[in-house]
Write a protein that holds these residues in place. Sequence first.
Motif, PDB file in Angstrom:
ATOM      1  N   CYS A 149       1.022  -1.318   0.231  1.00  0.00           N
ATOM      2  CA  CYS A 149      -0.148   0.156   0.245  1.00  0.00           C
ATOM      3  C   CYS A 149       1.031   1.541   0.386  1.00  0.00           C
ATOM      4  N   ASN A 150       0.163   2.126  -1.043  1.00  0.00           N
ATOM      5  CA  ASN A 150       1.411   3.415  -1.274  1.00  0.00           C
ATOM      6  C   ASN A 150       0.756   4.381  -0.207  1.00  0.00           C
ATOM      7  N   HIS A 151      -0.246   4.560   1.261  1.00  0.00           N
ATOM      8  CA  HIS A 151      -0.851   4.569   2.612  1.00  0.00           C
ATOM      9  C   HIS A 151       0.244   4.551   3.101  1.00  0.00           C
ATOM     10  N   HIS A 152       0.608   3.808   2.760  1.00  0.00           N
ATOM     11  CA  HIS A 152       1.725   2.472   4.155  1.00  0.00           C
ATOM     12  C   HIS A 152       3.303   3.244   3.742  1.00  0.00           C
TER      13      HIS A 152
ATOM     14  N   SER B 260       3.924   6.629   2.605  1.00  0.00           N
ATOM     15  CA  SER B 260       3.586   7.518   2.416  1.00  0.00           C
ATOM     16  C   SER B 260       4.466   8.193   4.138  1.00  0.00           C
TER      17      SER B 260
ATOM     18  N   GLY C 223       0.377   4.953   7.014  1.00  0.00           N
ATOM     19  CA  GLY C 223       0.103   3.948   7.015  1.00  0.00           C
ATOM     20  C   GLY C 223      -1.337   3.547   8.351  1.00  0.00           C
ATOM     21  N   CYS C 224      -1.739   3.462   8.256  1.00  0.00           N
ATOM     22  CA  CYS C 224      -3.170   3.133   9.590  1.00  0.00           C
ATOM     23  C   CYS C 224      -2.506   2.253  10.122  1.00  0.00           C
TER      24      CYS C 224
ATOM     25  N   ARG D  64      -8.129   2.013  -2.041  1.00  0.00           N
ATOM     26  CA  ARG D  64      -8.593   3.456  -1.926  1.00  0.00           C
ATOM     27  C   ARG D  64      -9.318   4.109  -2.045  1.00  0.00           C
TER      28      ARG D  64
ATOM     29  N   LYS E 296      -6.265   6.756   8.415  1.00  0.00           N
ATOM     30  CA  LYS E 296      -6.442   6.557   7.234  1.00  0.00           C
ATOM     31  C   LYS E 296      -6.393   7.167   6.277  1.00  0.00           C
ATOM     32  N   GLY E 297      -6.300   8.334   6.274  1.00  0.00           N
ATOM     33  CA  GLY E 297      -5.045   9.449   5.119  1.00  0.00           C
ATOM     34  C   GLY E 297      -6.611  10.263   3.965  1.00  0.00           C
TER      35      GLY E 297
END
Length: 373
Positions: free
Chosen positions: A60-63, A65, A69-70, A156, A198-199
């Motif tokens: 996951c790119n959110h992680h 970043s 991440g969550c 997402r 969550k972003g």
Amino acid sequence: MRDDLITLARSLRKKRGRKKTITDGQLEDTIPRPKSWFNPAMLHGSAGHELAMILITNGCNHHHSKAAGCFMCGYNDGYDADVATCRVPGSAVLAQFKQVMKEHQDALKSHDDIVLKIFHSGSFLDDREVSPRIREEMLKISAMEPSIKEIAVESRPEHVSAEGVNQVLAAIRDDQFLEVGIGLETWNDVIRETCINKGFTFEDFLEAHHVLEAAGAGTKVYLFLKPLLLSEAEACLDLINSVQHITRLQPSTISINPAAIHSGTVMEFFYHRRQYRPPWLYSVQLVVSRALHALKNNGNTLLICDPVAGGKKRGAHNCLDRHCNNKALDIIRESIFQQASLPGLDPFTIPKSSSFSDTGCSCLLEWMDLVHS
């Protein structure tokens, strides 16, 4: 508080370098074999089976970043066997998919009404994780299997676009139903940002849902039971409120996901310090009961709940008695599979009947003290 938790998340993130991009010939030695299973499952409108797979991708790119991440997610950065410690090219992702499909050919040929679930610890519609070409090839292979009636993926909301969704729909059969799962977790923006990280906002989710709805695809909404910083009672009420808000949107599926402790996460940090406990299975029964009641007049929405690590210390559990936990899990699974409502229970009112969650265990009273506090 949130900034402090993000700083903690960054410090807990595994410090490692990325290996060079691998080739197909290195796939078997470099990437863990993708997990897969074939089990009975509920489809939309009928009982059937699921062929689920967890492919190994870049994660996951959110992680990856700066947001880190969550707070509860351990499906990234090498802590989990489902994540590669190298960059994974699209050809290797496709090879994994073909491998799983080949392994389950007998099941695909001998059963009808199958939902194909493609998971990979990230967003199926994120071109950086799964390119449009690889997505199309996987889906065309799925379309060649007459027994596959539904296809479920995850993303997402920022990756859900009309162009991407229509590309997916063009690759599958007209009689196949596409469902995209989105980890909304809660309708409450404050809880989602402060306790989960969550972003994205509820409005972001709504925009993605409307894109899916307009294209004729379904939305699976993941709701999370017991984020950090919430008491047992607060967590139950938040999930019940979330179900009530989401039901009005008539998503194709609502999935209730009780917290489980994953390695290397902010949640595990507090768990080891005895500052966090996963939810009780009685709480899971409660929110499932309320959700079934809320969905009673909405036959188009499917409810699912299959607690990860259910009955274990790191997952939703009651006391340490195996019989108590197994009986509670049986009640949850049977009610989900039958889509039959359990008797309701108000978390702030002692029930007159024990039929809601009578496992024959005195720990029910301990749970009731918690949700009254």
